[in-house]
Write a protein that holds these residues in place. Structure first.
Motif, mmCIF file in Angstrom:
data_model
loop_
_atom_site.group_PDB
_atom_site.id
_atom_site.type_symbol
_atom_site.label_atom_id
_atom_site.label_comp_id
_atom_site.label_asym_id
_atom_site.label_seq_id
_atom_site.Cartn_x
_atom_site.Cartn_y
_atom_site.Cartn_z
ATOM 1 N N MET A 50 82.887 -27.048 44.174
ATOM 2 C CA MET A 50 82.460 -25.670 43.268
ATOM 3 C C MET A 50 83.073 -25.155 42.636
ATOM 4 O O MET A 50 82.532 -24.538 41.304
ATOM 5 C CB MET A 50 81.245 -24.914 43.924
ATOM 6 C CG MET A 50 79.724 -25.863 44.451
ATOM 7 S SD MET A 50 78.682 -24.369 46.035
ATOM 8 C CE MET A 50 78.177 -23.259 44.602
ATOM 9 N N GLU A 53 84.728 -26.607 40.067
ATOM 10 C CA GLU A 53 83.562 -26.697 38.272
ATOM 11 C C GLU A 53 83.957 -25.265 38.290
ATOM 12 O O GLU A 53 83.440 -25.590 36.908
ATOM 13 C CB GLU A 53 82.048 -27.342 39.171
ATOM 14 C CG GLU A 53 82.453 -28.705 39.305
ATOM 15 C CD GLU A 53 80.975 -29.999 38.870
ATOM 16 O OE1 GLU A 53 80.699 -29.378 38.160
ATOM 17 O OE2 GLU A 53 81.051 -30.289 39.750
ATOM 18 N N TYR A 54 83.622 -24.348 38.855
ATOM 19 C CA TYR A 54 83.287 -22.846 37.909
ATOM 20 C C TYR A 54 84.123 -23.137 37.527
ATOM 21 O O TYR A 54 84.447 -22.768 36.262
ATOM 22 C CB TYR A 54 82.910 -21.758 38.928
ATOM 23 C CG TYR A 54 83.015 -20.779 38.616
ATOM 24 C CD1 TYR A 54 81.270 -20.369 38.417
ATOM 25 C CD2 TYR A 54 83.908 -19.330 38.425
ATOM 26 C CE1 TYR A 54 81.288 -19.355 38.109
ATOM 27 C CE2 TYR A 54 83.544 -18.234 37.240
ATOM 28 C CZ TYR A 54 82.078 -18.083 37.493
ATOM 29 O OH TYR A 54 81.724 -16.960 37.063
ATOM 30 N N ALA A 58 82.502 -24.611 34.382
ATOM 31 C CA ALA A 58 80.601 -24.913 35.169
ATOM 32 C C ALA A 58 80.322 -22.967 34.841
ATOM 33 O O ALA A 58 81.012 -21.983 35.438
ATOM 34 C CB ALA A 58 80.283 -25.765 36.592
ATOM 35 N N ASP A 62 74.660 -23.231 36.037
ATOM 36 C CA ASP A 62 74.674 -25.108 37.067
ATOM 37 C C ASP A 62 74.954 -24.916 38.047
ATOM 38 O O ASP A 62 74.323 -26.516 38.879
ATOM 39 C CB ASP A 62 75.673 -24.932 35.799
ATOM 40 C CG ASP A 62 75.173 -25.274 34.170
ATOM 41 O OD1 ASP A 62 74.830 -24.924 33.960
ATOM 42 O OD2 ASP A 62 76.363 -24.852 33.521
ATOM 43 N N LEU A 63 75.341 -24.473 38.403
ATOM 44 C CA LEU A 63 75.936 -24.041 39.982
ATOM 45 C C LEU A 63 74.757 -24.681 41.185
ATOM 46 O O LEU A 63 74.042 -24.624 41.965
ATOM 47 C CB LEU A 63 76.905 -23.755 40.752
ATOM 48 C CG LEU A 63 78.218 -24.350 39.901
ATOM 49 C CD1 LEU A 63 79.265 -23.492 40.541
ATOM 50 C CD2 LEU A 63 78.814 -25.455 40.075
ATOM 51 N N ARG A 65 71.439 -24.652 40.593
ATOM 52 C CA ARG A 65 70.665 -25.851 39.667
ATOM 53 C C ARG A 65 70.829 -27.786 40.738
ATOM 54 O O ARG A 65 70.070 -27.966 41.355
ATOM 55 C CB ARG A 65 70.646 -26.657 38.487
ATOM 56 C CG ARG A 65 69.959 -25.467 37.178
ATOM 57 C CD ARG A 65 69.335 -25.303 36.150
ATOM 58 N NE ARG A 65 68.719 -24.400 35.326
ATOM 59 C CZ ARG A 65 69.737 -24.056 34.057
ATOM 60 N NH1 ARG A 65 70.614 -24.670 33.779
ATOM 61 N NH2 ARG A 65 68.769 -22.689 33.556
ATOM 62 N N ARG A 66 72.282 -27.293 40.964
ATOM 63 C CA ARG A 66 72.950 -29.012 40.846
ATOM 64 C C ARG A 66 72.735 -28.825 42.963
ATOM 65 O O ARG A 66 72.748 -29.853 43.435
ATOM 66 C CB ARG A 66 74.007 -28.649 40.399
ATOM 67 C CG ARG A 66 74.145 -29.648 39.115
ATOM 68 C CD ARG A 66 75.673 -29.324 39.108
ATOM 69 N NE ARG A 66 76.372 -31.095 39.491
ATOM 70 C CZ ARG A 66 77.595 -31.077 38.628
ATOM 71 N NH1 ARG A 66 78.058 -30.753 37.927
ATOM 72 N NH2 ARG A 66 78.230 -31.794 39.965
ATOM 73 N N THR A 67 72.738 -27.634 43.400
ATOM 74 C CA THR A 67 73.030 -27.520 44.649
ATOM 75 C C THR A 67 71.730 -27.137 45.111
ATOM 76 O O THR A 67 71.892 -27.185 46.336
ATOM 77 C CB THR A 67 74.521 -26.769 45.016
ATOM 78 O OG1 THR A 67 73.207 -24.918 44.522
ATOM 79 C CG2 THR A 67 75.516 -26.739 44.591
ATOM 80 N N GLY A 68 70.792 -26.363 44.504
ATOM 81 C CA GLY A 68 69.852 -26.022 45.349
ATOM 82 C C GLY A 68 69.751 -24.522 46.263
ATOM 83 O O GLY A 68 69.406 -24.062 46.610
ATOM 84 N N TYR A 69 71.203 -23.883 45.701
ATOM 85 C CA TYR A 69 71.336 -23.005 46.569
ATOM 86 C C TYR A 69 70.618 -21.486 45.751
ATOM 87 O O TYR A 69 70.905 -21.990 44.384
ATOM 88 C CB TYR A 69 72.816 -22.511 46.770
ATOM 89 C CG TYR A 69 73.659 -23.440 48.306
ATOM 90 C CD1 TYR A 69 73.248 -23.777 48.966
ATOM 91 C CD2 TYR A 69 74.957 -23.455 48.006
ATOM 92 C CE1 TYR A 69 73.895 -24.762 49.883
ATOM 93 C CE2 TYR A 69 75.467 -24.297 49.408
ATOM 94 C CZ TYR A 69 75.527 -24.781 49.990
ATOM 95 O OH TYR A 69 75.709 -25.779 50.701
#
Length: 86
Positions: A50, A53-54, A58, A62-63, A65-69
């Motif tokens: 993560m 990517e940041y 990213a 976006d993180l 949405r992708r992780t659900g956190y």
């Protein structure tokens, strides 16, 4: 089959049961500890990915949405990696 032999085998089997149960409990504890260790390792790898990517561009949303956190959890993870997120 003789009665005395059958009785001895039954007694031996009954006597072995507590030890077998204890061995099963110890094995289960080890399996659980190993699973916890794998979860912690995978979580650490996810957090590193993560942050990478940041840093690569990213967005925090976006993180999320992708992780659900939650947004707050993503912010905490990034902060732990030395990043002050949006």
């Amino acid at each position: 089959m003789d009665l005395d032999g059958a009785m001895r085998r039954l007694k031996a089997a009954e006597d072995a049961l507590p030890q077998a149960e204890e061995q099963a409990v110890l094995a289960a504890r080890q399996i659980k500890a190993d699973a916890r260790a794998r979860v912690e390792q995978a979580r650490a790898e996810l957090h590193q990915a993560m942050a990478a990517e940041y840093r690569a561009g990213a967005r925090q949303v976006d993180l999320v949405r992708r992780t659900g956190y939650s947004r707050e959890r993503v912010r905490q993870i990034l902060r732990a990696a030395g990043i002050e997120a949006e």
